[in-house]
Design a protein around this motif. Structure first.
Motif, PDB file in Angstrom:
ATOM      1  N   GLY A 721      27.082  40.178  38.916  1.00 19.93           N
ATOM      2  CA  GLY A 721      27.039  39.070  37.976  1.00 19.93           C
ATOM      3  C   GLY A 721      28.182  38.574  37.679  1.00 19.93           C
ATOM      4  N   ALA A 722      29.518  38.899  37.929  1.00 20.38           N
ATOM      5  CA  ALA A 722      30.661  38.979  37.449  1.00 20.38           C
ATOM      6  C   ALA A 722      31.796  38.904  38.625  1.00 20.38           C
ATOM      7  CB  ALA A 722      31.031  39.563  36.181  1.00 20.38           C
ATOM      8  N   ARG A 723      32.862  38.260  38.524  1.00 20.88           N
ATOM      9  CA  ARG A 723      33.783  38.079  39.845  1.00 20.88           C
ATOM     10  C   ARG A 723      35.083  39.183  39.262  1.00 20.88           C
ATOM     11  NH1 ARG A 723      36.243  32.787  42.411  1.00 20.88           N
ATOM     12  NH2 ARG A 723      33.978  32.759  42.963  1.00 20.88           N
ATOM     13  N   PRO A 724      35.188  39.869  40.249  1.00 18.11           N
ATOM     14  CA  PRO A 724      36.561  40.804  39.914  1.00 18.11           C
ATOM     15  C   PRO A 724      37.884  39.940  39.633  1.00 18.11           C
ATOM     16  CG  PRO A 724      35.351  41.569  41.819  1.00 18.11           C
ATOM     17  CD  PRO A 724      34.905  40.327  41.547  1.00 18.11           C
ATOM     18  N   ASP A 725      38.675  40.279  38.867  1.00 19.18           N
ATOM     19  CA  ASP A 725      39.820  39.465  38.694  1.00 19.18           C
ATOM     20  C   ASP A 725      41.177  39.859  39.326  1.00 19.18           C
ATOM     21  OD1 ASP A 725      40.312  41.465  37.137  1.00 19.18           O
ATOM     22  OD2 ASP A 725      40.709  40.310  35.191  1.00 19.18           O
TER      23      ASP A 725
END
Length: 769
Positions: A721-725
């Motif tokens: 539910g979150a994109r790697p940066d």
């Protein structure tokens, strides 16, 4: 005892780098003593296994090993006049294996006539589809996208992202890529450029091919660049002599860039000749001297271009299902001698430069009708060792004698079985005894060699394991420097069904190889080595010796299989890469005497030796680490420093480190032993992308492609539910051409553009073992 001169000349080897002292001696001095009555190769070696085992146990045959992929490049003085087809004669090699000054600076006009022609078909722009109705805008869009596939714009020392353009005379903005612009809001560092989210078919790709059903968006392996050499697609007569743009996209993408630029220009203009329009559908490189560069550091980078055919049909041939970029560069099975001559005339051994490669997936060099002629011409240019991979089908007495004259030469002989029946079954060899008989001839000629066995379970596992054992015994009896056992692999292109159960077959092969180490004198190496380490060693990356080269300095000093090296010349050793580096420095230096401290059976043991103390089949020109053999190269802890530096420099809080199933256990162990110093609130994730492109049982990280990384990052984002940066990716899957492209010819920057995640390539050497 042999002595070596103090003057040491070396140049980089490929694919692994090593430097070794120059040492030369006469062929007679190199020739080992061999049994007068060799085991009969025409009979199945199972009948001779007792004798071979007794000889191995009694030490009647010395054996040795070469580092499997580390080609040692040593230079030696030699002078010869060389005449090339279509090229005027020139003086070769007056110093250190390089060409004379006259040859290095020959006039262009001297070689242009008669040189081979590098010709390429132009792609049809209509097949790529158009993003903009304005033809002039579409032309410029394509040209800008072409540029951004081979170069990155920068300003004030930073990479710039480009997603659109406008003409000076207009205010209208035209996007570069379809569907959506680059998303730079999710991280501070602007992403690099790549190809479209749903890339238009590149030259040679099948524009009509739909996306794969039910697959990842944009992932259609069967829609990759068309394979002009595929048996299913006959080449037209008009294509004869044209090179592959797919191959150029990998090794020299500027050629593909030119093709696409020309095609885009021709979409809006017509060329004329004599006042009449002319149809242009191809182009040629004007002067090959413009295309020389650091592409040829080793002799194999030149002579591999002759390996375009194979006279056998192995059931496990790795060329099945290879990407179009790695197949024949143009349809002919035989490379024209004009091309080989052109490559030879531009090869600069001292500078390590030459024409860009086009060999794709090399086959059998000795099947080429001019192979020996080519090697002789190469020997006139350089004294570097020739490392030749061969299936042995051409190794008759005459060929072996010719190879001996090219000293130094090392052969990787893909024997696969010492049983004529099994070799014929596995390799389609109509004369299987020929290659089997070659082993005693190689030993008699003083040519060091390693025997490779692809442990393919045909017709079943038990027969394969039994034959593996007897083939290793036979190779050991004839002084093979090493027996390399390759775990059998297959891609999804190989067969619609899995030919065997990997989980059952691979562990049994490893166990058999470990048993063989107690029976044969030469080291038995399992490839990939990290699989054996993960399967059998709770602690990874240790400097454990799995074998030594009989007759090598390490063996004569008393180093033995099972020893754990803890110090080299008083310097403490904590890892396998460190031990290998220290031993290599001993070979490169002039210290002579050396000492090793090892753990053996729970006790500390000191052993001493001399770097000049060795005998055949060990040869410092083609062997490394003083004859000590390890379970692969290991993992350098310094790579973790690169990870830490990249995360800190980017200020990443959700970095994703991508690796392979083979490397992950070692990486996790090192991260536990020395935790990284990360920014506050930073959480590092470790991921292993599935090799979807090749599929099958392929697990090597070096064979991952852009699509595999894109698919994994998208799935990771969906799960968490979150994109790697920040995505940290080893450079080894993109190492081959130096242009940051994978095996399908796609640049790594496409990962960043398609996922919106900043990508950092971690520079690291390829793990060849």
């Amino acid at each position: 005892m042999h002595s070596k001169p103090g003057n040491r000349l070396a140049t980089a080897g490929n694919p692994a780098l090593a430097s070794h002292s120059v040492f030369t001696r006469s062929q007679e001095a190199r020739r080992p003593e061999v049994p007068l009555s060799p085991p009969c190769p025409e009979a199945c070696p199972h009948e001779e296994d007792g004798r071979a085992r007794r000889e191995a146990e009694n030490g009647e045959h010395e054996t040795a090993i070469a580092y499997p992929y580390g080609v040692i490049m040593a230079l030696r003085h030699r002078t010869r006049t060389l005449s090339l087809c279509g090229v005027k004669p020139f003086a070769a090699a007056t110093h250190g294996g390089g060409k004379s000054a006259a040859a290095e600076t020959r006039p262009r006009a001297e070689v242009e006539e008669g040189d081979c022609v590098f010709r390429y078909r132009l792609p049809d722009p209509a097949h790529e589809g158009s993003l903009h109705a304005n033809r002039l805008a579409e032309m410029l869009r394509r040209q800008l996208c072409n540029i951004l596939e081979i170069a990155v714009p920068r300003m004030n020392g930073e990479d710039l992202a480009m997603d659109s353009f406008r003409f000076f005379a207009e205010n209208k903005v035209y996007v570069l890529y379809p569907d959506k612009r680059l998303d730079t809001s999710r991280h501070d560092h602007a992403p690099l450029q790549g190809t479209p989210e749903k890339p238009a078919p590149l030259p040679g790709r099948n524009a009509a091919c739909p996306e794969s059903e039910g697959g990842e968006e944009g992932f259609a392996p069967h829609c990759q660049r068309e394979d002009a050499s595929s048996p299913a697609k006959e080449k037209s007569a008009g294509d004869a002599g044209y090179r592959s743009l797919e191959n150029a996209a990998l090794y020299e993408p500027r050629v593909e860039f030119i093709a696409r630029q020309l095609a885009s220009l021709l979409s809006v203009v017509e060329l004329e000749s004599g006042g009449r329009p002319v149809k242009v559908d191809a182009f040629r490189l004007r002067d090959l001297d413009d295309w020389t560069g650091p592409h040829a550091s080793a002799p194999a980078d030149v002579f591999q271009h002759a390996a375009t055919r194979c006279q056998l049909h192995c059931v496990f041939c790795y060329n099945r299902g290879a990407p179009p970029t790695l197949r024949d560069s143009y349809g002919s099975a035989d490379v024209r001698w004009e091309e080989l001559s052109a490559r030879l005339s531009r090869y600069r051994p001292r500078a390590g430069t030459g024409l860009f490669p086009t060999f794709g997936g090399p086959r059998e060099l000795l099947a080429h009708p001019h192979a020996l002629r080519l090697l002789r011409e190469m020997r006139a240019l350089t004294d570097a060792p020739f490392r030749l991979a061969t299936n042995g089908a051409a190794l008759d007495r005459e060929t072996v004698a010719a190879l001996a004259e090219l000293d130094p030469v090392f052969l990787d002989l893909s024997l696969n079985s010492a049983s004529p029946r099994r070799r014929a079954m596995l390799m389609g060899d109509p004369e299987p005894a020929k290659a089997i008989k070659a082993l005693p001839m190689l030993a008699e000629a003083g040519i060091p060699f390693a025997v490779t066995i692809v442990a393919w379970p045909l017709p079943g596992l038990e027969e394969m394991l039994e034959d593996l054992r007897h083939t290793a015994l036979y190779a050991d009896a004839w002084k093979a420097r090493m027996v390399q056992v390759n775990l059998p692999g297959f891609s999804r292109f190989f067969s619609p069904s899995r030919p065997f159960d990997t989980a059952k077959v691979w562990p049994e092969i490893v166990r058999e190889a470990q048993r063989l180490r107690r029976e044969v004198g030469c080291p038995v190496f399992v490839s990939p080595a990290m699989y054996e380490e993960n399967l059998t060693r709770p602690v990874k990356n240790r400097a454990e010796v799995i074998g030594t080269v009989p007759g090598s300095p390490a063996a004569r000093a008393g180093l033995a299989a099972g020893d754990l090296i803890t110090a080299v010349n008083g310097v403490g050793v904590s890892s396998r890469p460190q031990a290998r580096d220290l031993l290599s420095r001993l070979e490169e230096g002039d210290v002579g005497e050396f000492s090793l401290r090892v753990k053996r059976g729970g006790k500390e043991v000191e052993i001493a030796g001399h770097t000049h103390d060795y005998a055949y089949p060990y040869d410092p020109q083609t062997a490394v680490h003083l004859g000590a053999v390890f379970m692969g190269s290991g993992f350098r802890a310094s790579h973790l420093d690169k990870v830490q530096t990249a995360i800190q420099a980017r200020g990443a809080l959700r970095p994703l480190l991508l690796t392979s199933a083979l490397v992950r256990p070692t990486l996790e162990q090192l991260l536990r032993e020395r935790p990284l110093s990360l920014p506050e609130g930073c959480s590092l994730s470790l991921g292993v992308p599935e090799n979807r492109y090749f599929g099958g049982n392929i697990i090597l990280g070096d064979l991952l492609v852009v699509e595999d990384f894109v698919a994994f990052i998208r799935e990771f984002e969906a799960r968490h539910g979150a994109r790697p940066d920040l995505a940290l990716i080893p450079s080894s899957p993109f190492h081959l051409s130096g242009w940051g492209r994978d095996l399908t010819g796609r640049p790594y920057v496409e990962i960043e553009r398609r996922t919106g995640v900043a990508v950092e390539l971690l520079r690291c050497e390829t793990i060849w073992e």
